[in-house]
Design a protein around this motif. Structure first.
Motif, PDB file in Angstrom:
ATOM      1  N   THR A   1       0.865  -1.170   0.000  1.00  0.00           N
ATOM      2  CA  THR A   1       0.000   0.000   0.000  1.00  0.00           C
ATOM      3  C   THR A   1       0.904   1.223   0.000  1.00  0.00           C
ATOM      4  OG1 THR A   1      -1.696  -1.173   1.257  1.00  0.00           O
ATOM      5  CG2 THR A   1      -1.797   1.235   1.281  1.00  0.00           C
ATOM      6  N   THR A   2       0.729   2.097  -0.980  1.00  0.00           N
ATOM      7  CA  THR A   2       1.535   3.313  -1.060  1.00  0.00           C
ATOM      8  C   THR A   2       0.836   4.410  -0.264  1.00  0.00           C
ATOM      9  OG1 THR A   2       2.338   2.678  -3.244  1.00  0.00           O
ATOM     10  CG2 THR A   2       2.605   4.989  -2.615  1.00  0.00           C
ATOM     11  N   ILE A   3       1.556   4.997   0.678  1.00  0.00           N
ATOM     12  CA  ILE A   3       0.987   6.003   1.561  1.00  0.00           C
ATOM     13  C   ILE A   3       1.837   7.267   1.562  1.00  0.00           C
ATOM     14  CG2 ILE A   3      -0.130   4.304   3.062  1.00  0.00           C
ATOM     15  CD1 ILE A   3       2.160   4.727   5.053  1.00  0.00           C
ATOM     16  N   GLU A   4       1.278   8.317   2.093  1.00  0.00           N
ATOM     17  CA  GLU A   4       2.001   9.575   2.281  1.00  0.00           C
ATOM     18  C   GLU A   4       2.753   9.473   3.605  1.00  0.00           C
ATOM     19  OE1 GLU A   4       3.414  13.161   1.141  1.00  0.00           O
ATOM     20  OE2 GLU A   4       1.993  11.968  -0.040  1.00  0.00           O
ATOM     21  N   PRO A   5       4.066   9.661   3.616  1.00  0.00           N
ATOM     22  CA  PRO A   5       4.833   9.523   4.858  1.00  0.00           C
ATOM     23  C   PRO A   5       4.460  10.596   5.876  1.00  0.00           C
ATOM     24  CG  PRO A   5       6.293   9.914   2.971  1.00  0.00           C
ATOM     25  CD  PRO A   5       4.900   9.979   2.477  1.00  0.00           C
TER      26      PRO A   5
ATOM     27  N   VAL B   1      12.145   5.985   5.487  1.00  0.00           N
ATOM     28  CA  VAL B   1      11.634   4.662   5.871  1.00  0.00           C
ATOM     29  C   VAL B   1      10.877   4.773   7.191  1.00  0.00           C
ATOM     30  CG1 VAL B   1      12.279   2.292   6.476  1.00  0.00           C
ATOM     31  CG2 VAL B   1      13.521   3.505   4.661  1.00  0.00           C
ATOM     32  N   ILE B   2      11.458   5.477   8.127  1.00  0.00           N
ATOM     33  CA  ILE B   2      10.809   5.659   9.434  1.00  0.00           C
ATOM     34  C   ILE B   2       9.510   6.441   9.270  1.00  0.00           C
ATOM     35  CG2 ILE B   2      11.063   6.662  11.735  1.00  0.00           C
ATOM     36  CD1 ILE B   2      14.149   6.204  11.325  1.00  0.00           C
ATOM     37  N   ALA B   3       9.530   7.498   8.465  1.00  0.00           N
ATOM     38  CA  ALA B   3       8.333   8.324   8.244  1.00  0.00           C
ATOM     39  C   ALA B   3       7.207   7.502   7.625  1.00  0.00           C
ATOM     40  CB  ALA B   3       8.678   9.522   7.370  1.00  0.00           C
ATOM     41  N   CYS B   4       7.547   6.593   6.737  1.00  0.00           N
ATOM     42  CA  CYS B   4       6.551   5.714   6.134  1.00  0.00           C
ATOM     43  C   CYS B   4       5.970   4.762   7.187  1.00  0.00           C
ATOM     44  CB  CYS B   4       7.165   4.928   4.980  1.00  0.00           C
ATOM     45  SG  CYS B   4       6.005   3.862   4.109  1.00  0.00           S
TER      46      CYS B   4
ATOM     47  N   GLN C   1       1.419   3.292  10.773  1.00  0.00           N
ATOM     48  CA  GLN C   1       1.245   2.746  12.122  1.00  0.00           C
ATOM     49  C   GLN C   1       1.767   1.307  12.166  1.00  0.00           C
ATOM     50  OE1 GLN C   1      -2.934   3.396  12.998  1.00  0.00           O
ATOM     51  NE2 GLN C   1      -2.572   5.561  13.394  1.00  0.00           N
ATOM     52  N   GLY C   2       2.957   1.162  11.563  1.00  0.00           N
ATOM     53  CA  GLY C   2       3.564  -0.151  11.452  1.00  0.00           C
ATOM     54  C   GLY C   2       4.115  -0.677  12.762  1.00  0.00           C
ATOM     55  N   GLU C   3       4.302  -1.966  12.774  1.00  0.00           N
ATOM     56  CA  GLU C   3       4.880  -2.636  13.937  1.00  0.00           C
ATOM     57  C   GLU C   3       6.362  -2.910  13.736  1.00  0.00           C
ATOM     58  OE1 GLU C   3       2.677  -6.152  15.006  1.00  0.00           O
ATOM     59  OE2 GLU C   3       0.795  -5.191  14.450  1.00  0.00           O
TER      60      GLU C   3
ATOM     61  N   TYR D   1      12.036   2.495  16.876  1.00  0.00           N
ATOM     62  CA  TYR D   1      11.640   3.903  16.834  1.00  0.00           C
ATOM     63  C   TYR D   1      10.241   3.954  17.418  1.00  0.00           C
ATOM     64  CZ  TYR D   1      10.498   8.557  15.195  1.00  0.00           C
ATOM     65  OH  TYR D   1      10.122   9.883  15.141  1.00  0.00           O
ATOM     66  N   GLY D   2      10.122   4.501  18.599  1.00  0.00           N
ATOM     67  CA  GLY D   2       8.832   4.443  19.296  1.00  0.00           C
ATOM     68  C   GLY D   2       8.486   2.984  19.539  1.00  0.00           C
ATOM     69  N   GLU D   3       7.313   2.578  19.061  1.00  0.00           N
ATOM     70  CA  GLU D   3       6.880   1.185  19.207  1.00  0.00           C
ATOM     71  C   GLU D   3       7.241   0.332  17.988  1.00  0.00           C
ATOM     72  OE1 GLU D   3       5.427  -0.123  22.023  1.00  0.00           O
ATOM     73  OE2 GLU D   3       5.929   1.847  22.851  1.00  0.00           O
ATOM     74  N   ILE D   4       7.898   0.933  17.006  1.00  0.00           N
ATOM     75  CA  ILE D   4       8.217   0.239  15.757  1.00  0.00           C
ATOM     76  C   ILE D   4       9.602  -0.396  15.866  1.00  0.00           C
ATOM     77  CG2 ILE D   4       8.484   0.460  13.264  1.00  0.00           C
ATOM     78  CD1 ILE D   4       6.793   3.081  13.517  1.00  0.00           C
TER      79      ILE D   4
END
Length: 112
Positions: free
Chosen positions: A51-55, A71-74, A79-81, A96-99
């Protein structure tokens, strides 16, 4: 795993462009030719699965390689894991955070 719906993939236009640029490098030419695929075909195949999203907008994170922040912004926007990468800077971050940041091998071992 993405084809089977086990995992969801997310990307951005900038990450797809970078992927195509990297795969177009000479060091990958032999590998791609041996499996009969071009860098463009590989990127289009990946884009079809993702799925292509806006970072998201984030502050600087990876000072040694600012491109890695995309990569982190994406991942934040998705809301990736997990971020799956072989990049030394991202792997050094570990989280990074919960990621979490894992190699493909680490993720496969967790999921199987």
């Amino acid at each position: 795993m993405a084809r089977q719906g086990t995992i969801d993939l997310f990307t951005s236009a900038a990450l797809l462009a970078e992927l195509e640029d990297v795969l177009s490098r000479e060091k990958f030419a032999g590998r791609l030719a041996s499996v009969g695929v071009t860098s463009r075909e590989l990127v289009l195949g990946y884009a079809a699965l993702a799925t292509t999203i806006e970072p998201a907008t984030i502050g600087p994170v990876i000072l040694a390689d600012r491109d890695d922040d995309a990569v982190i912004a994406c991942a934040v926007a998705a809301q990736g894991e997990v971020i799956v990468s072989g990049d030394i800077h991202l792997l050094g971050l570990k989280q990074y955070g919960e990621i979490r940041v894992l190699t493909a091998t680490q993720l496969i071992l967790e999921l199987t």
